[in-house]
Design a protein around this motif. Structure first.
Motif, PDB file in Angstrom:
ATOM      1  N   ASP A 162      38.527  81.379  67.244  1.00 33.56           N
ATOM      2  CA  ASP A 162      38.264  80.500  68.383  1.00 33.56           C
ATOM      3  C   ASP A 162      39.062  79.201  68.273  1.00 33.56           C
ATOM      4  OD1 ASP A 162      36.637  79.702  70.776  1.00 33.56           O
ATOM      5  OD2 ASP A 162      35.969  78.146  69.395  1.00 33.56           O
ATOM      6  N   SER A 163      39.191  78.676  67.043  1.00 31.40           N
ATOM      7  CA  SER A 163      39.958  77.448  66.847  1.00 31.40           C
ATOM      8  C   SER A 163      41.434  77.673  67.142  1.00 31.40           C
ATOM      9  CB  SER A 163      39.783  76.948  65.408  1.00 31.40           C
ATOM     10  OG  SER A 163      38.441  76.635  65.151  1.00 31.40           O
ATOM     11  N   ASP A 205      42.618  79.947  69.184  1.00 31.41           N
ATOM     12  CA  ASP A 205      42.728  80.120  70.639  1.00 31.41           C
ATOM     13  C   ASP A 205      42.756  78.782  71.360  1.00 31.41           C
ATOM     14  OD1 ASP A 205      42.731  82.831  70.263  1.00 31.41           O
ATOM     15  OD2 ASP A 205      40.596  83.092  70.685  1.00 31.41           O
ATOM     16  N   LYS A 206      41.874  77.858  70.919  1.00 35.24           N
ATOM     17  CA  LYS A 206      41.855  76.539  71.547  1.00 35.24           C
ATOM     18  C   LYS A 206      43.137  75.770  71.252  1.00 35.24           C
ATOM     19  CE  LYS A 206      36.871  75.735  71.880  1.00 35.24           C
ATOM     20  NZ  LYS A 206      35.738  74.884  71.457  1.00 35.24           N
ATOM     21  N   SER A 257      45.551  74.537  74.255  1.00 39.29           N
ATOM     22  CA  SER A 257      45.930  73.139  74.430  1.00 39.29           C
ATOM     23  C   SER A 257      47.444  72.961  74.301  1.00 39.29           C
ATOM     24  CB  SER A 257      45.208  72.262  73.402  1.00 39.29           C
ATOM     25  OG  SER A 257      45.517  72.660  72.083  1.00 39.29           O
ATOM     26  N   GLN A 274      29.453  76.024  71.912  1.00 36.93           N
ATOM     27  CA  GLN A 274      29.827  77.326  71.364  1.00 36.93           C
ATOM     28  C   GLN A 274      28.731  77.951  70.509  1.00 36.93           C
ATOM     29  OE1 GLN A 274      32.797  78.802  72.146  1.00 36.93           O
ATOM     30  NE2 GLN A 274      33.160  77.031  73.476  1.00 36.93           N
ATOM     31  N   LEU A 298      41.606  69.139  74.434  1.00 34.93           N
ATOM     32  CA  LEU A 298      41.337  70.556  74.679  1.00 34.93           C
ATOM     33  C   LEU A 298      41.387  71.410  73.412  1.00 34.93           C
ATOM     34  CD1 LEU A 298      43.553  71.004  77.885  1.00 34.93           C
ATOM     35  CD2 LEU A 298      41.096  70.568  77.801  1.00 34.93           C
ATOM     36  N   GLY A 299      41.817  70.818  72.302  1.00 31.78           N
ATOM     37  CA  GLY A 299      42.044  71.612  71.098  1.00 31.78           C
ATOM     38  C   GLY A 299      40.801  72.003  70.328  1.00 31.78           C
ATOM     39  N   GLY A 300      39.656  71.420  70.659  1.00 28.51           N
ATOM     40  CA  GLY A 300      38.421  71.767  69.958  1.00 28.51           C
ATOM     41  C   GLY A 300      38.215  70.932  68.710  1.00 28.51           C
TER      42      GLY A 300
END
Length: 469
Positions: free
Chosen positions: A6-7, A9-10, A14, A258, A431-433
């Protein structure tokens, strides 16, 4: 990546958003030439992924950082060429002569900027650890492909357009007027600010060495666990449960929206035992209705973390020495020392600010500092290259005036490049988390400091031994 897919993907999302912003800006500001630059950048990124696939490299967050710096330097190389073209058109040169001269006069700045960054990447690859090696590999491949894309592919595109008479005029937008600011007049004020930043960085470095800073698991030793929950949970309840069962120093972090929990436990003992199993069992007992399941685990012993820390410091120092030697050879000794000093200043300043804001120091922060060093060096080399050119063209002019003229001449390029990189970094920041938030914060602060130091620190330092000029 220890924080899960998930990280990544973010981080990719971004990065794509930031790249689209850069593409839009280049088309708006440079029109047809912006389209050509964007095609070259797309080719560069495409070939970069092909190269990573051929080497069997895994895309990680440090790898994404390498791609970001590659995009920044790709844009910067094109901006250098286009601003040179603008200067030539202002002198009344024809379209083809302006394009040819723009490429030829920007060539040395582009080569010097890329080689200094490649020297940094080489040192990181030789002496860095896993994630830092990944950053170095990605950056090295991207930089070499960037030289091909900008200096060969873009030039071929222009030649084809001229051959088939498809290009009759080039229009560049301009919202940055030619400046005539006396930068040397405020150098003492800039020195005072820089000394304060450097002092803060030294304090932060001492605290890090003493282990008194907010050290991540990478550098302190310990365990990092990431869990996925089926239902929302309360951090206070989990913290209370873990503390009551013998984990008083546990750090918890929730990934907003999340239902993900990050558990960090710093341990000086190299034998971490079955801590992960114990914490998992405890969560499933105390929070049985939440349905926690482990997604990833990272364990780092005390001796390993010490090795990571020492190698990170050694790789940064050796890369700066390599850059100093190259710049001393290409320019002279003062230029190499000034560039190295300005880069150390930037790294120390960002280190100090991150410590002041209690950011966690881990390999991602080190990667951010390395990205910053590469960007800062490139910015400084561009100004130095213009100073060298102006000294050659007008050797009778006072050195202070040459520096002022050179900075004013490249100021528009510095602002435009900073803006384009800023688009990407802001996208990462918002947006990167959570996994990449501290990294993007360090980059954001570093971007501002690097732009400042190249103009107000590196160039004025060249006069410290030329008081008679």
């Amino acid at each position: 990546a220890s924080l899960g897919q998930d990280s990544i993907d973010k981080g990719m999302f971004s990065g794509i958003v930031g790249t689209l912003l850069v593409i839009g800006f280049m088309i708006f500001y440079y029109r047809v030439s912006g389209v050509i630059a964007n095609i070259a950048m797309a080719l560069n990124i495409l070939l970069l992924f092909v190269g990573l696939a051929l080497f069997g490299a895994t895309l990680t967050l440090p790898g994404i950082a390498g791609i970001i710096l590659t995009i920044g330097m790709a844009v910067d190389a094109n901006v250098l060429i286009y601003e040179r073209m603008r200067d030539e058109f202002a002198l009344g040169r024809s379209l083809r002569a302006g394009v040819d001269t723009g490429f030829s006069r920007a060539f040395s700045s582009i080569i010097d900027g890329h080689i200094t960054t490649l020297i940094t990447a080489f040192a990181l690859f030789l002496f860095g650890t896993g994630p830092i090696k990944g950053f170095a590999i990605t950056l090295s491949i991207g930089l070499m492909l960037n030289l091909f894309a900008v200096l060969f592919f873009c030039r071929i595109v222009y030649d084809v357009l001229f051959t088939y008479k498809k290009l009759n005029k080039l229009n560049f937008f301009s919202f940055i007027k030619k400046s005539n600011f006396d930068f040397m007049r405020v150098r003492k004020i800039a020195y005072s600010i820089s000394v304060a930043f450097a002092a803060l960085g030294v304090v932060a470095f001492i605290q890090i060495v003493r282990g008194q800073a907010n050290m991540g698991v990478d550098f302190s030793g310990g365990i990092l666990l990431q869990y996925k929950a089926e239902k929302p949970f309360a951090l206070d309840e989990i913290r209370h449960a873990l503390q009551n069962h013998g984990y008083p120093g546990v750090e918890l972090q929730e990934v907003t929206g999340q239902n993900e929990l990050i558990v960090k436990l710093k341990q000086s003992d190299e034998q971490l035992g079955n801590i992960s199993d114990e914490i998992t069992a405890l969560l499933n007992k105390e929070q049985a209705d939440k349905g926690f399941s482990m997604e990833s685990k990272s364990e780092i012993g005390a001796s390993t973390s010490a090795d990571l820390r020492s190698k990170a410091v050694i790789s940064i120092i050796l890369s700066m020495i390599g850059v100093w030697i190259y710049l001393a050879f290409r320019f002279d000794l003062r230029f190499g020392l000034a560039a190295a000093a300005a880069t150390f200043h930037d790294v120390l300043a960002v280190l100090g600010i991150c410590w002041l804001f209690d950011k966690e120091f881990n390999l991602l922060i080190i990667t951010a500092l390395l990205t910053l060093a590469g960007y800062s060096l490139n910015d400084t080399v561009v100004i130095f290259d213009r100073i060298r050119e102006n000294r050659r063209n007008d050797p009778e002019l006072r050195f202070h005036e040459i520096i002022n003229n050179s900075i004013n001449q490249v100021l528009a390029r510095s602002i435009i490049t900073s803006l384009t990189v800023l688009f990407t970094v802001l996208a990462l920041f918002f947006l990167g988390g959570s996994a990449i938030h501290d990294f993007s914060f360090a980059l954001l602060v570093g971007l501002i400091i690097a732009a400042y130091s190249s103009i107000f620190v590196a160039a004025p330092m060249l006069t410290l031994k030329r008081r008679s000029s």
